[in-house]
Design an enzyme around this catalytic site. Sequence first.
Site, short mmCIF file in Angstrom:
data_model
loop_
_atom_site.label_atom_id
_atom_site.label_comp_id
_atom_site.label_asym_id
_atom_site.label_seq_id
_atom_site.Cartn_x
_atom_site.Cartn_y
_atom_site.Cartn_z
N GLU A 152 16.71 -0.24 -5.96
CA GLU A 152 15.93 -0.27 -7.20
C GLU A 152 15.69 1.13 -7.77
OE1 GLU A 152 14.97 -1.66 -4.37
OE2 GLU A 152 14.38 -3.76 -4.65
N GLY A 194 -18.46 -9.32 -11.79
CA GLY A 194 -19.72 -9.29 -11.04
C GLY A 194 -20.92 -9.33 -11.96
N HIS A 209 -15.94 -0.56 -15.62
CA HIS A 209 -15.50 -0.19 -14.28
C HIS A 209 -15.82 1.28 -14.00
CE1 HIS A 209 -13.14 -3.82 -13.17
NE2 HIS A 209 -12.99 -3.94 -14.48
N CYS A 215 -18.01 -5.76 -13.74
CA CYS A 215 -17.14 -6.59 -14.58
C CYS A 215 -17.44 -8.08 -14.35
CB CYS A 215 -15.68 -6.26 -14.33
SG CYS A 215 -14.60 -6.85 -15.65
N SER A 264 4.56 3.90 2.34
CA SER A 264 3.13 4.06 2.66
C SER A 264 2.85 5.29 3.53
CB SER A 264 2.57 2.80 3.34
OG SER A 264 2.74 1.67 2.52
N LYS A 321 15.35 12.69 14.14
CA LYS A 321 16.54 12.04 13.58
C LYS A 321 16.25 11.23 12.30
CE LYS A 321 19.90 12.30 15.60
NZ LYS A 321 20.95 13.35 15.55
N PRO A 322 15.14 10.45 12.21
CA PRO A 322 14.88 9.74 10.96
C PRO A 322 14.80 10.67 9.75
CG PRO A 322 13.51 8.85 12.70
CD PRO A 322 14.16 10.10 13.25
N GLU A 333 -15.97 2.79 -11.26
CA GLU A 333 -15.23 3.33 -10.12
C GLU A 333 -14.04 4.18 -10.55
OE1 GLU A 333 -13.53 -0.93 -10.65
OE2 GLU A 333 -15.43 0.13 -10.94
N LYS A 345 10.63 12.55 17.42
CA LYS A 345 12.01 12.34 17.00
C LYS A 345 12.23 12.84 15.57
CE LYS A 345 13.50 10.37 20.77
NZ LYS A 345 14.54 11.02 21.60
#
Length: 543
Positions: free
Chosen positions: A149, A383, A516, A381, A14, A189-190, A518, A187
């Site tokens: 994965e 709605g 839709h 939809c 994320s 380091k990560p 959007e 930092k």
Amino acid sequence: MTKFIFVTGGVVSSLGKGITAASLAAILEARGLKVTMTKMDPYINVDPGTMSPFQHGEVFVTEDGAETDLDLGYYERFLRHSKMRQTNNFTSGRIYQTVLNKERRGDYLGGTVQVIPHITDEIKAKIRASGNGFDIAIIEIGGTVGDIESLPFMEAVRQMQVELGRANSMLMHLTLVPYIASAGETKTKPTQHSVKELRSIGLQPDVLICRSGHAISDDNRRKIASFTNVEERAVILCPDAKTIYQIPRILFEQDLDDIICERFGIDVAEADLADWDSVVSDLLNSEGNVDIYMVGKYVELPDAYKSINEALLHAGITHRTNVSIHYIDAEKLEDDDTLLEKLKKADGILVPGGFGERGTVGKMKAITYAREHNIPFLGICLGMQLAVIEYARNVLQLDANSTEFDRKTSHPIIGLITEWLDEDGELQVRDDNSNLGGTMRLGAQEAELVEGSKLKAIYNSELIKERHRHRFEMNNNYIEPLEKAGMKISGYSSKQHLVESVEISEHPWFVAVQFHPEFTSSPRDGHPLFHGFVGASIQYSKA
């Protein structure tokens, strides 16, 4: 030959790989290049179509009817000249399904089927197919480096980089550079460990995108470059921004597009980001506020309505108005009438799509409130279907329902549709309320708008094309009684003559659509339906 940019992520998920990759694509497109983007998801589901919105957020639908990852919505919102297709999103599940189908057919001539070469070869084939016909293809790998994965995807990318060569491929890695408040230090380091993990599987990043909530010093930038074997100017700093639409400018000012064009030997004009600057200016310098209340059943995870949220934001940009979105849990609204008090503060009410009966009573309460109090209303939809049911129940006094919720309803105003071709080859439809059969309408389809309708005025066109994702349709047998009672049918699908939209003529702004809208809204162009809805809500707020 298509040039490929592979995008990976590290440290945590994320971080915004999709937004960063899409922002880079926008810059390259602004330089006159033809750009496409692909998302590879490591999960075993064949596609996100059957996944709960609580698990995965919204399902984005492409023009050609693919049910895809929500990152493809970002791709389309940032790119103006490329539309996503079936080939722009695939999962581990789809790869394994394809390989196993080939094995069952005997395509491998009895050979032992293995991850290498069979799975990796299938991944590479899909990557190449997704980039056909484009100057640059940006390929995003879901998850973070080190996930078990995603290893077949990483191996396929490693192989492709060897096959394509440095002049035709590069790797961009997005990492987190955390700030430890108690120590007052940033930092690195990560990031070092994330790149070390990449290198352990044969991948060396050419560009690092360093995400941070705080400024990263030049010393830390040099340190990151030194420990990761990445050129210092290719360590791109990407701090938190006020809006994601600032990211193209942030990347551009650090010459990321120049680094890429130099690597690929591409000589094109410099990018003009004036339109993105205008979007950011209008967004951050709004001249007012409007409160939109969204009544849905997945409101605990706003990503479930990501495209709707963005479309409302885009409409706010076109009106230079801040759109504040307030969520109401439709299921809680069913048993708690005090939540209706919140709707008194609404300048506009929106009821989005969804599947299943849960929360539908609460949604209809909100629809009734919007209809009776003349509050601007937009239904999408489900709605729209619930708006029709609510009107039939409370105005026509019918015991109406959808066969999705009650197979034996006496007034099946919403039901499945069975399609067939008649002997002349013409597509015919009939209402089918037996709950047997029925296929989902997916992807872009044309609709004809009715003369004199509010919707035709909004679109300023007789013919529109919008994307669908639903199985149930309005029963045409109820069109006449509904229209006599005051609900106007404002649009029909061009091929099947199915109801696409309804509106209430006597209401200041009450519009509901089966499709839709959007999915086709963008920050630079907005969308006429959301522009109209937010505009009506602004007028209501001033009344």
